[in-house]
Enzyme design. Structure first.
Site, PDB file in Angstrom:
ATOM      1  N   CYS A 107     -30.863   3.260   7.747  1.00  0.00           N
ATOM      2  CA  CYS A 107     -29.664   2.966   8.547  1.00  0.00           C
ATOM      3  C   CYS A 107     -29.205   1.523   8.376  1.00  0.00           C
ATOM      4  CB  CYS A 107     -29.941   3.259  10.008  1.00  0.00           C
ATOM      5  SG  CYS A 107     -31.409   2.412  10.625  1.00  0.00           S
ATOM      6  N   GLU A 158     -29.616   5.017  18.673  1.00  0.00           N
ATOM      7  CA  GLU A 158     -29.656   4.198  17.456  1.00  0.00           C
ATOM      8  C   GLU A 158     -28.982   5.019  16.373  1.00  0.00           C
ATOM      9  OE1 GLU A 158     -30.770   1.201  17.748  1.00  0.00           O
ATOM     10  OE2 GLU A 158     -31.856   1.324  19.638  1.00  0.00           O
TER      11      GLU A 158
HETATM   12  P1  NAD Z   1     -28.170  13.794  12.431  1.00  0.00           P
HETATM   13  O1  NAD Z   1     -27.440  13.201  13.565  1.00  0.00           O
HETATM   14  O2  NAD Z   1     -27.597  14.959  11.769  1.00  0.00           O
HETATM   15  O3  NAD Z   1     -29.630  14.218  12.914  1.00  0.00           O
HETATM   16  C1  NAD Z   1     -30.496  13.282  13.502  1.00  0.00           C
HETATM   17  C2  NAD Z   1     -31.550  14.041  14.275  1.00  0.00           C
HETATM   18  O4  NAD Z   1     -30.967  14.637  15.411  1.00  0.00           O
HETATM   19  C3  NAD Z   1     -32.142  15.202  13.474  1.00  0.00           C
HETATM   20  O5  NAD Z   1     -33.542  15.134  13.549  1.00  0.00           O
HETATM   21  C4  NAD Z   1     -31.580  16.442  14.132  1.00  0.00           C
HETATM   22  O6  NAD Z   1     -32.508  17.506  14.095  1.00  0.00           O
HETATM   23  C5  NAD Z   1     -31.349  15.974  15.534  1.00  0.00           C
HETATM   24  N1  NAD Z   1     -30.258  16.670  16.226  1.00  0.00           N
HETATM   25  C6  NAD Z   1     -29.170  17.262  15.703  1.00  0.00           C
HETATM   26  N2  NAD Z   1     -28.388  17.759  16.681  1.00  0.00           N
HETATM   27  C7  NAD Z   1     -28.989  17.456  17.848  1.00  0.00           C
HETATM   28  C8  NAD Z   1     -28.652  17.681  19.216  1.00  0.00           C
HETATM   29  N3  NAD Z   1     -27.548  18.329  19.580  1.00  0.00           N
HETATM   30  N4  NAD Z   1     -29.495  17.220  20.161  1.00  0.00           N
HETATM   31  C9  NAD Z   1     -30.613  16.552  19.825  1.00  0.00           C
HETATM   32  N5  NAD Z   1     -30.980  16.315  18.533  1.00  0.00           N
HETATM   33  C10 NAD Z   1     -30.168  16.753  17.566  1.00  0.00           C
HETATM   34  O7  NAD Z   1     -28.454  12.626  11.411  1.00  0.00           O
HETATM   35  P2  NAD Z   1     -29.136  12.704   9.993  1.00  0.00           P
HETATM   36  O8  NAD Z   1     -28.077  12.789   8.973  1.00  0.00           O
HETATM   37  O9  NAD Z   1     -30.212  13.717   9.964  1.00  0.00           O
HETATM   38  O10 NAD Z   1     -29.829  11.244   9.964  1.00  0.00           O
HETATM   39  C11 NAD Z   1     -29.253  10.185   9.332  1.00  0.00           C
HETATM   40  C12 NAD Z   1     -28.414   9.365  10.288  1.00  0.00           C
HETATM   41  O11 NAD Z   1     -29.268   8.695  11.198  1.00  0.00           O
HETATM   42  C13 NAD Z   1     -27.624   8.284   9.588  1.00  0.00           C
HETATM   43  O12 NAD Z   1     -26.360   8.195  10.155  1.00  0.00           O
HETATM   44  C14 NAD Z   1     -28.424   7.026   9.886  1.00  0.00           C
HETATM   45  O13 NAD Z   1     -27.694   5.838   9.806  1.00  0.00           O
HETATM   46  C15 NAD Z   1     -28.920   7.311  11.254  1.00  0.00           C
HETATM   47  N6  NAD Z   1     -30.097   6.495  11.565  1.00  0.00           N
HETATM   48  C16 NAD Z   1     -29.963   5.460  12.427  1.00  0.00           C
HETATM   49  C17 NAD Z   1     -31.049   4.632  12.700  1.00  0.00           C
HETATM   50  C18 NAD Z   1     -30.944   3.458  13.637  1.00  0.00           C
HETATM   51  O14 NAD Z   1     -31.978   2.917  14.036  1.00  0.00           O
HETATM   52  N7  NAD Z   1     -29.757   3.003  13.991  1.00  0.00           N
HETATM   53  C19 NAD Z   1     -32.270   4.890  12.078  1.00  0.00           C
HETATM   54  C20 NAD Z   1     -32.358   5.950  11.200  1.00  0.00           C
HETATM   55  C21 NAD Z   1     -31.260   6.767  10.953  1.00  0.00           C
END
Ligand code: NAD
Length: 534
Positions: free
Chosen positions: A305, A271
């Site tokens: 999001c 997601e």
């Molecule tokens: P991000 O991708 O930087 O991090 C998301 C999560 O992934 C964090 O908790 C991080 O610790 C973890 N992470 C980072 N690298 C990883 C790896 N290699 N393996 C596993 N986990 C890892 O995103 P962010 O900026 O922290 O969050 C915001 C983003 O999330 C925005 O793009 C938003 O649109 C998206 N989002 C999407 C939804 C949805 O349902 N589509 C919901 C909420 C947020």
């Protein structure tokens, strides 16, 4: 305005945070004890974006803790899967009640860790309760074994059944620390899986409190293991050991996660990010569209999001809509305390503030017009930023196509529904859209042409999100797979086709040689088609 962590006005029992227990080592130690953290683990200082104060120190997990969590979850999963579905449903229904009763605690924690306004924190409480009830009430029906038609009528007895994947690994982000840490775990558990969850460190107290409530509702501790730590090491380690990968976060990280899952040939739902449009059609009821658009753009300070970053307005109502939208945006009440009654909280971190400020500065430097907001508000909270409306945004500006993930929207004028659809689709993303029109059929026609996983008509995002009987998720770069609905639980299972053959074998049968058998089967197939057999 100086933020205060004042006691909330809820009549329900006093929450740990509001009564000062978040600063109480005992409370933090108990909740943090719900995670798998070893001796000598690093510690993380939780600071609240409401004031910048440190409110707790929490031990994190090591790679050895991730291993240990998986060992416990794997050992516990078969017995959990063997329990009657009705027992698992009882636990989810009890959790539903605990979450609603203890909402002041959860609201405090969500606000304390994310900085969002209390009304928007409540969205998370409601979401968790709705999802818990939904899967408790529907999982048995969705997952029941089903008889299917055989190759030839009467000869093959076919049963399709659903078996749990095993241990599901969940990595959840910081922006909806309650919803996103728990609502994927609920259907995974309901389907008989164990779960290893790694919530973001910026929302881990909320996640731990919710997990404690789930255990209080009767969930065996072993089947939901929590580990704490960063994404690149601990998050990746959780997903690398999972029988099914469940990730919510940005598109760039999602691509890395998908690659790793693909390498191991395990399923994944991702997601990811969005660049969501809201279209105000010529016949929209502006009395509803203006407040609806404001909510859709600025809920959780745009760190949602599915919130809107492009507002597309038909030229016939453009001037009227924009004047009212800008006035309503400017009138939003900002705040940073643990009470109801304000509209816009803070961003979560300095990184988010930098990103939002950079997007606005870039747009302004390249000729965008600021119609509302456009400033950081350290007088409200260290990372607070005003709700911001930009006009004259062009493709040369970062915020035209990149997700800002903050309270910044661009407004565009179009001459037709077709132009609006083209602009809504002119993005790599495909998460959510919103259409405002008095004519629902027209809204559905427009929705059908927009490539997003959800489209809300006369709502911004909450209608489709809250309608959990139907799936939601992303098209294009917004992800793979769906949460909610049947897909939201089926993804945590493998289908198994068990077919018992009766009377005669499939082939060759009746003592015929190959050629005669083929001729007989050809005739049978023609007859089956003629009589309407599936
Ligand atoms: P991000 O991708 O930087 O991090 C998301 C999560 O992934 C964090 O908790 C991080 O610790 C973890 N992470 C980072 N690298 C990883 C790896 N290699 N393996 C596993 N986990 C890892 O995103 P962010 O900026 O922290 O969050 C915001 C983003 O999330 C925005 O793009 C938003 O649109 C998206 N989002 C999407 C939804 C949805 O349902 N589509 C919901 C909420 C947020």
């Amino acid at each position: 305005m100086t933020a205060t962590l004042s006691r909330p006005t809820d009549s329900a029992p006093a929450s740990p945070v509001s009564s000062g227990l978040a600063r109480d080592r005992q409370w933090v130690a108990r909740v943090a004890g719900g995670a798998v953290t070893g001796e000598g683990a690093p510690r993380h200082t939780v600071c609240t974006p409401l004031t910048g104060e440190a409110v707790a120190e929490v031990p994190l997990s090591t790679l050895a803790d991730v291993e240990a969590a998986y060992a416990v979850a794997r050992a516990a999963q078969p017995a959990w899967a063997a329990r009657p579905m009705a027992e698992r449903a009882e636990i989810l229904l009890a959790f539903h009640d605990v979450v609603l009763t203890r909402q002041p605690t959860l609201l405090d924690l969500v606000q304390l860790e994310s900085g969002k306004a209390r009304g928007q924190a409540f969205e998370e409480v409601a979401d968790v309760a709705i999802v818990a009830r939904h899967y408790a009430r529907t999982a048995a029906r969705t997952l029941r074994p089903r008889r299917r038609s055989g190759a030839l009528p009467g000869l093959s007895q076919v049963v399709e059944s659903r078996i749990p994947k095993g241990v599901v690994g969940i990595v959840s982000p910081w922006n909806y620390p309650l919803s996103l840490s728990i609502t994927d775990a609920l259907p995974a558990l309901m389907a008989g899986n164990a779960v290893v969850l790694r919530p973001d460190v910026l929302g881990m107290l909320t996640a731990l409190a919710a997990v404690e409530m789930l255990r209080e509702a009767g969930l065996p501790r072993e089947v939901l293991q929590v580990v704490l730590g960063d994404g690149a090491t601990i998050g990746a380690a959780v997903l690398d050991r999972a029988d099914y990968v469940c990730f919510t976060g940005s598109t760039p990280t999602g691509r890395r996660v998908a690659q790793a899952a693909g390498e191991r040939l395990v399923g994944a739902s991702l997601e990811l990010g969005g660049k969501n449009s809201l279209y105000v059609a010529a016949d929209a009821d502006l009395n509803r569209a203006v407040p609806g658009a404001v909510r859709s753009c600025f809920s959780s300070a745009g760190q949602l999001c599915i919130s809107t970053e492009r507002v597309i307005v038909h030229e016939s109502v453009y001037d009227d809509f924009v004047a009212r939208f800008v006035a309503a945006t400017t009138a939003l009440r900002m705040g940073s305390n643990l009470t109801w009654g304000y509209d816009l909280g803070s961003l979560i971190s300095a990184d988010q503030l930098d990103r939002v400020g950079a997007h606005v500065a870039d747009a302004v430097a390249k000729g965008a017009t600021v119609l509302a907001g456009g400033r950081a508000r350290p007088d409200i909270a260290p990372f607070a930023y005003e709700a911001t409306v930009l006009a004259d945004v062009t493709a040369a500006m970062t915020c035209r196509d990149e997700e800002t993930f903050g309270p910044v929207v661009a407004i565009y004028r179009v001459a037709s529904d077709e132009e609006a659809i083209a602009l809504a689709n002119d993005t790599a993303y495909g998460l959510n859209a919103s259409v405002w029109t008095r004519d629902i059929s027209r809204g559905r026609r427009i929705a059908g042409a927009i490539r997003t996983g959800t489209v809300n008509i006369n709502e911004g995002y909450a209608a489709a999100w809250g309608s959990v009987a139907a799936p939601m998720g992303g098209m294009k770069a917004s992800g793979i797979g769906r949460r909610h609905g049947e897909e939201g639980i089926l993804r945590f299972t493998e289908s198994q086709n068990v077919t018992a053959q009766r009377l005669v074998p499939i082939a060759p049968a009746f003592g015929l040689d190959d050629r005669r058998f083929a001729a007989a089967l050809t005739t049978s197939l023609r007859v089956l088609k003629a009589v309407g057999w599936q």
